[in-house]
Design a protein around this motif. Structure first.
Motif, PDB file in Angstrom:
ATOM      1  N   ALA A   1       3.663  -5.831 -12.627  1.00  0.00           N
ATOM      2  CA  ALA A   1       3.318  -4.895 -11.557  1.00  0.00           C
ATOM      3  C   ALA A   1       4.559  -4.178 -11.035  1.00  0.00           C
ATOM      4  O   ALA A   1       5.627  -4.791 -10.898  1.00  0.00           O
ATOM      5  N   ARG A   2       4.408  -2.897 -10.750  1.00  0.00           N
ATOM      6  CA  ARG A   2       5.485  -2.141 -10.112  1.00  0.00           C
ATOM      7  C   ARG A   2       5.530  -2.494  -8.624  1.00  0.00           C
ATOM      8  O   ARG A   2       4.504  -2.639  -7.973  1.00  0.00           O
ATOM      9  N   ARG A   3       6.734  -2.612  -8.101  1.00  0.00           N
ATOM     10  CA  ARG A   3       6.920  -2.950  -6.701  1.00  0.00           C
ATOM     11  C   ARG A   3       7.648  -1.829  -5.985  1.00  0.00           C
ATOM     12  O   ARG A   3       8.509  -1.176  -6.567  1.00  0.00           O
ATOM     13  N   PRO A   4       7.327  -1.604  -4.709  1.00  0.00           N
ATOM     14  CA  PRO A   4       8.046  -0.564  -3.966  1.00  0.00           C
ATOM     15  C   PRO A   4       9.511  -0.940  -3.789  1.00  0.00           C
ATOM     16  O   PRO A   4       9.826  -2.094  -3.460  1.00  0.00           O
TER      17      PRO A   4
ATOM     18  N   ARG B   1      -0.579   6.409   2.324  1.00  0.00           N
ATOM     19  CA  ARG B   1      -0.457   5.303   1.371  1.00  0.00           C
ATOM     20  C   ARG B   1      -0.420   5.848  -0.053  1.00  0.00           C
ATOM     21  O   ARG B   1      -1.014   6.873  -0.354  1.00  0.00           O
ATOM     22  N   ASN B   2       0.283   5.126  -0.904  1.00  0.00           N
ATOM     23  CA  ASN B   2       0.316   5.484  -2.321  1.00  0.00           C
ATOM     24  C   ASN B   2       0.714   4.251  -3.118  1.00  0.00           C
ATOM     25  O   ASN B   2       1.832   4.138  -3.620  1.00  0.00           O
ATOM     26  N   PRO B   3      -0.195   3.283  -3.242  1.00  0.00           N
ATOM     27  CA  PRO B   3       0.163   2.013  -3.895  1.00  0.00           C
ATOM     28  C   PRO B   3       0.501   2.181  -5.365  1.00  0.00           C
ATOM     29  O   PRO B   3      -0.073   3.014  -6.064  1.00  0.00           O
TER      30      PRO B   3
ATOM     31  N   VAL C   1       0.834  -1.204   0.000  1.00  0.00           N
ATOM     32  CA  VAL C   1       0.000   0.000   0.000  1.00  0.00           C
ATOM     33  C   VAL C   1       0.872   1.258   0.000  1.00  0.00           C
ATOM     34  O   VAL C   1       0.356   2.370  -0.185  1.00  0.00           O
ATOM     35  N   PHE C   2       2.192   1.089   0.191  1.00  0.00           N
ATOM     36  CA  PHE C   2       3.121   2.223   0.167  1.00  0.00           C
ATOM     37  C   PHE C   2       3.906   2.234  -1.150  1.00  0.00           C
ATOM     38  O   PHE C   2       4.022   1.208  -1.823  1.00  0.00           O
TER      39      PHE C   2
ATOM     40  N   GLY D   1      -1.720  -3.575  -4.753  1.00  0.00           N
ATOM     41  CA  GLY D   1      -1.622  -2.612  -3.666  1.00  0.00           C
ATOM     42  C   GLY D   1      -2.856  -1.735  -3.546  1.00  0.00           C
ATOM     43  O   GLY D   1      -3.333  -1.454  -2.449  1.00  0.00           O
ATOM     44  N   ARG D   2      -3.399  -1.313  -4.688  1.00  0.00           N
ATOM     45  CA  ARG D   2      -4.591  -0.464  -4.651  1.00  0.00           C
ATOM     46  C   ARG D   2      -5.806  -1.216  -4.103  1.00  0.00           C
ATOM     47  O   ARG D   2      -6.600  -0.655  -3.348  1.00  0.00           O
TER      48      ARG D   2
END
Length: 282
Positions: free
Chosen positions: A243-246, A115-117, A100-101, A122-123
């Motif tokens: 998918a993009r990952r943190p 939060r900024n998924p 979620v971050f 995450g969203r």
């Protein structure tokens, strides 16, 4: 106290069931018992069981596949949570994720951080969080694994036994988390009558590369792997995913540890415990 555990056959659900206090009447349900995509079935499940607590360990966790199945991911990660929360008169314990971050922080993420998924997964998990009520309990975690589950550790063990060399991403940083440790925290927070948002992860920090190197070292020492292979650190840009990952997803668990007063076990020690259990599984 009656407790209903959803996702009971998953790696976290099994740990929650196994570590339930003797004083608790715990019932586990899974996909074959209730299709979380069916909102009416979810509401019926809640009404029929009428538990004091629901521990929601069920989730759509196929991070990359969620990019092509956003409706299904939202149905399980958000709509089912709304159905539980709107039907359940007791308290809901909901497990969420570091995804979620956005990974741009320079320090571990605190429970009240914005939060900024970056991904559909995450969203949808963030949307699920938004359906919780004030009396409910939200616990975020990340990099979860357990013996017998579908996870990074078991994938690495398989690939290390099949390949001559392995490239692993070295520029994504977080902390591996052993599912039984999270299960213990869940029961501890319930016992402490906690509500609101908490984080749980093991102590320490690692990249996926660091984690892979440790897996090979510990597995070789334990006899789970016969040989060592070169493990090459690679960049996220060299391992493209849907998918993009943190890039940074450390969670600040100090609020949790201060409340429970139970210390903090380093991830490498818990990796050893998991691999020992994996060896016993054969």
């Amino acid at each position: 106290m009656k407790v209903l555990v959803t996702g009971a056959s998953g790696q976290l659900g099994r740990a929650v069931m196994d570590l339930a206090p003797h004083s608790v009447q715990v019932t586990g349900v899974d996909r074959q018992d209730c299709d979380l995509v069916d909102v009416d079935a979810v509401r019926t499940m809640v009404t029929d069981h009428a538990p004091d607590f629901i521990i929601n360990c069920a989730a759509y966790t196929a991070v990359d596949q969620a990019e092509s199945e956003p409706e299904l991911a939202r149905a399980i990660n958000a709509d089912a949570v709304e159905a539980i929360a709107s039907t359940h008169s007791g308290r809901l314990v909901h497990v969420s994720t570091d995804f979620v971050f956005d990974g741009t922080s320079s320090r571990p993420y605190r429970p009240d951080d914005a939060r900024n998924p970056l991904s559909t997964y995450g969203r949808t998990k963030a949307a699920g969080e938004d359906h919780l009520r004030e009396r409910d309990l939200l616990i975020r975690t990340g990099w979860l694994y357990a013996a017998g589950g579908r996870n990074f550790v078991r994938t690495m063990l398989r690939l290390m036994s099949e390949r001559d060399e392995l490239g692993v991403v070295a520029d994504q940083v977080g902390c591996p988390t052993w599912a039984p440790g999270l299960a213990k925290t869940i029961w501890g927070l319930i016992g402490a009558e906690a509500d609101g948002t908490f984080h749980h992860s093991d102590a320490g920090v690692a990249s996926w590369y660091d984690f892979a190197v440790a897996i090979q070292e510990e597995a070789r020492a334990m006899g789970l792997l016969q040989n060592s292979i070169p493990i090459i650190p690679i960049a996220t840009a060299d391992y493209l995913t849907a998918a993009r990952r943190p890039a940074f997803s450390l969670l600040d668990s100090s609020k949790t540890r201060d409340l429970l007063g139970d210390g903090h076990t380093h991830w490498r020690m818990n990796l050893w415990h998991m691999l020992r259990a994996e060896k016993h599984l054969g």
